[in-house]
Design a protein around this motif. Structure first.
Motif, short mmCIF file in Angstrom:
data_model
loop_
_atom_site.label_atom_id
_atom_site.label_comp_id
_atom_site.label_asym_id
_atom_site.label_seq_id
_atom_site.Cartn_x
_atom_site.Cartn_y
_atom_site.Cartn_z
N LEU A 30 110.19 62.48 22.12
CA LEU A 30 110.85 61.18 22.04
C LEU A 30 112.28 61.34 21.54
N ILE A 31 112.46 62.20 20.54
CA ILE A 31 113.81 62.50 20.03
C ILE A 31 114.66 63.11 21.13
N ILE A 32 114.07 64.04 21.87
CA ILE A 32 114.79 64.68 22.97
C ILE A 32 115.21 63.65 24.01
N GLY A 33 114.31 62.73 24.32
CA GLY A 33 114.65 61.68 25.28
C GLY A 33 115.80 60.82 24.81
N ILE A 34 115.78 60.45 23.53
CA ILE A 34 116.85 59.62 22.96
C ILE A 34 118.18 60.39 22.98
N GLU A 35 118.12 61.66 22.60
CA GLU A 35 119.34 62.48 22.59
C GLU A 35 119.91 62.65 23.99
N MET A 36 119.04 62.90 24.95
CA MET A 36 119.49 63.05 26.34
C MET A 36 120.13 61.75 26.84
N LEU A 37 119.54 60.63 26.48
CA LEU A 37 120.10 59.33 26.88
C LEU A 37 121.46 59.12 26.23
N THR A 38 121.57 59.45 24.94
CA THR A 38 122.84 59.29 24.22
C THR A 38 123.94 60.13 24.86
N PHE A 39 123.63 61.41 25.09
CA PHE A 39 124.62 62.27 25.73
C PHE A 39 124.94 61.81 27.15
N GLY A 40 123.93 61.34 27.86
CA GLY A 40 124.16 60.85 29.22
C GLY A 40 125.14 59.70 29.24
N LEU A 41 125.00 58.77 28.31
CA LEU A 41 125.93 57.64 28.22
C LEU A 41 127.34 58.13 27.87
N MET A 42 127.42 59.11 26.97
CA MET A 42 128.73 59.67 26.61
C MET A 42 129.38 60.37 27.80
N PHE A 43 128.58 61.06 28.60
CA PHE A 43 129.11 61.71 29.79
C PHE A 43 129.64 60.68 30.79
N ILE A 44 128.94 59.58 30.93
CA ILE A 44 129.38 58.52 31.86
C ILE A 44 130.70 57.91 31.38
N VAL A 45 130.78 57.62 30.08
CA VAL A 45 132.01 57.05 29.53
C VAL A 45 133.17 58.04 29.70
N PHE A 46 132.90 59.31 29.46
CA PHE A 46 133.91 60.36 29.66
C PHE A 46 134.42 60.35 31.10
N SER A 47 133.50 60.24 32.04
CA SER A 47 133.88 60.26 33.46
C SER A 47 134.74 59.05 33.83
N PHE A 48 134.39 57.89 33.31
CA PHE A 48 135.19 56.69 33.59
C PHE A 48 136.57 56.81 32.95
N ALA A 49 136.62 57.35 31.73
CA ALA A 49 137.92 57.52 31.08
C ALA A 49 138.79 58.49 31.86
#
Length: 202
Positions: A30-49
């Motif tokens: 569950l922690i891994i899933g949350i961490e992967m989701l968090t990083f995934g959102l950060m990667f998306i924001v990075f790409s848009f920026a």
């Protein structure tokens, strides 16, 4: 349960039935899933920026050392291989051998941390910090957050490696080592995505 079902279950190899279980602790997954989701959102924001400020990101990426990034990738991948071999050795009942593999995985993690620290020092001395521009803000946030995860994984691996000869983990009783190794593999996977995203892709 029918006789046919019982017979089929008995005929199915025990090792194959055991392989269907979830390796490691559910809470860790569950922690891994949350961490992967968090990083995934950060990667998306990075790409848009990057889409909004392509010249800023291109200039920042041009200063990064691809050789260091590739070396860090090799360190983490080798560490994952060592961690997997460690769990395999523990399952086979060879605790000291398993501990050595796990210490090796932790050692490669320390190598990653040292190289990344040298890279941070070089960038700060060159005048690049969190406030330089958007690229450097994301660079330090993404890689710094990942750095902390690697540090946590190294500490966990070291703890498991130290305990391995003392706990007698073997066979199906490798729950704790599997849990820690799953976390390490997550850290490795995140870098495999982070490295090309931040260092390579333009």
């Amino acid at each position: 349960m029918s006789a046919d079902t019982t017979t089929a279950s008995a005929a199915w190899p025990a090792s194959a039935r055991q392989d269907t279980r979830l390796a490691g602790d559910l809470a860790m997954w569950l922690i891994i899933g949350i961490e992967m989701l968090t990083f995934g959102l950060m990667f998306i924001v990075f790409s848009f920026a990057r889409m909004r400020e392509p010249s800023v990101f291109h200039a920042g990426q041009a200063t990064l050392d691809l050789h260091l990034g590739a070396a860090n990738t090799a360190l983490l991948l080798t560490g994952s291989w060592c961690a997997a071999r460690g769990v395999q050795a523990l399952r086979g009942g060879t605790a000291r051998r398993g501990a050595r593999w796990l210490w090796g995985a932790a050692g490669f993690g320390v190598g990653f941390l040292l190289l990344k620290s040298l890279e941070y020092r070089a960038k700060v001395r060159a005048g690049y910090d969190l406030d330089t521009d958007t690229f450097w803000t994301f660079y330090y946030l993404l890689t710094g957050f990942h750095f902390m995860h690697v540090l946590a994984a190294v500490l966990l691996l070291s703890g498991i490696a130290w305990l391995a000869p003392r706990r007698g983990w073997k066979g199906g009783n490798t729950h704790a080592p599997e849990t820690v190794t799953a976390f390490w593999h997550m850290v490795d996977l995140l870098w495999v995505v982070l490295f090309p995203l931040v260092y390579v892709l333009r």
